[in-house]
Design a protein around this motif. Structure first.
Motif, PDB file in Angstrom:
ATOM      1  N   THR A  48       0.811  -1.452   0.186  1.00  0.00           N
ATOM      2  CA  THR A  48       0.045  -0.206   0.039  1.00  0.00           C
ATOM      3  C   THR A  48       1.311   1.569  -0.348  1.00  0.00           C
ATOM      4  OG1 THR A  48      -1.890  -1.088   1.089  1.00  0.00           O
ATOM      5  CG2 THR A  48      -1.617   1.242   1.040  1.00  0.00           C
ATOM      6  N   TYR A  50       3.814   1.644  -0.884  1.00  0.00           N
ATOM      7  CA  TYR A  50       4.542   1.417  -2.267  1.00  0.00           C
ATOM      8  C   TYR A  50       3.680   1.952  -3.249  1.00  0.00           C
ATOM      9  CZ  TYR A  50       7.421  -0.004  -6.666  1.00  0.00           C
ATOM     10  OH  TYR A  50       7.959  -0.283  -7.458  1.00  0.00           O
ATOM     11  N   ASN A  51       2.677   1.451  -3.573  1.00  0.00           N
ATOM     12  CA  ASN A  51       1.477   2.292  -5.222  1.00  0.00           C
ATOM     13  C   ASN A  51       1.106   3.767  -4.302  1.00  0.00           C
ATOM     14  OD1 ASN A  51       1.646   0.081  -6.184  1.00  0.00           O
ATOM     15  ND2 ASN A  51      -0.799  -0.741  -4.437  1.00  0.00           N
ATOM     16  N   ILE A  88       5.926  -6.406  -7.783  1.00  0.00           N
ATOM     17  CA  ILE A  88       6.358  -5.894  -6.921  1.00  0.00           C
ATOM     18  C   ILE A  88       8.299  -5.587  -7.512  1.00  0.00           C
ATOM     19  CG2 ILE A  88       6.379  -3.744  -5.140  1.00  0.00           C
ATOM     20  CD1 ILE A  88       3.443  -3.309  -5.251  1.00  0.00           C
TER      21      ILE A  88
END
Length: 222
Positions: A48, A50-51, A88
């Motif tokens: 979360t 990272y996004n 990712i």
């Protein structure tokens, strides 16, 4: 688990399960089942962040790599699993975070904060030893590994303020005179523990510290 899965997709539980299965092939000691919940939750929020472009630097990365080598290897394998499952690619900072989760899971606790405190404690004690003797440790040596392992359990005893070793005055007198420089170093450690944690060190604990420190420093000097 049911409560967690109301907020976290099952995929993250599956990722955690695969990482834990790998970890159990590397860790010989018992690993708390709580790791399944904490790791699932951690990976979900790491993704979360990272996004959202919120990258967190792991200030304990160096310590994780040095003090928890097996756990760090698990963390690096975890990055491969995450990349394979959801595409990712995390930096090694995240491997360090995962390593600390597994280190925590072996202390029969569920508070990562305790593992961080133990890591800092060990780091500080090693710093005292390093500067007292004016040397660099051979971090791949068996004696260094034994010292670090002892310091981890020493830290747990200090933080919990219980299970202190039984005193042995005879050995205390012996090491005080036989290993003078190591004993002086332990007295500095005692002062650090008293001032920083409000805890006392038993004579038996000091004996073990003197012997471990003498062993690792004498091998380094030779």
């Amino acid at each position: 688990m049911a409560s967690l899965l109301k907020e976290v997709p099952v995929l993250y539980a599956e990722i955690a399960e695969e990482i834990i299965a790998f970890a159990r092939t590397k860790i010989s000691s018992s690993v708390s089942d709580y790791i399944f919940l904490s790791l699932t939750d951690h990976i979900y929020f790491a993704v979360t962040r990272y996004n959202k472009g919120e990258n967190i630097h792991n200030v304990l990365l160096w310590e994780a790599k040095k003090f928890y080598k097996v756990e760090y290897e698990i963390g690096m394998r975890a990055l491969d699993i995450i990349k394979d499952k959801i595409g990712i690619e995390f930096s090694e900072d995240e491997a360090g975070f995962i390593a600390l989760h597994f280190a925590n899971a072996q202390t029969e606790g569920n508070e990562i904060n305790k593992t961080i405190k133990i890591t800092k404690f060990v780091q500080d004690i090693l710093g005292i030893i390093k500067y007292h003797f004016g040397l660099e440790f051979d971090e791949d040596s068996w004696n260094y590994g034994r010292l670090v392992t002892h310091l981890k359990f020493f830290a747990q005893r200090i933080l919990s303020k219980e299970n202190m070793l039984q005193d042995d005055d005879y050995l205390y007198d012996q090491v005080q005179h036989k290993y003078t420089k190591a004993f002086e170093c332990v007295k500095k450690i005692e002062k650090y523990v008293i001032n920083g944690y409000g805890a006392s060190i038993s004579n038996a604990e000091m004996v073990y510290l003197v012997m471990h420190i003498n062993r690792v420093t004498s091998r380094n000097e030779s």
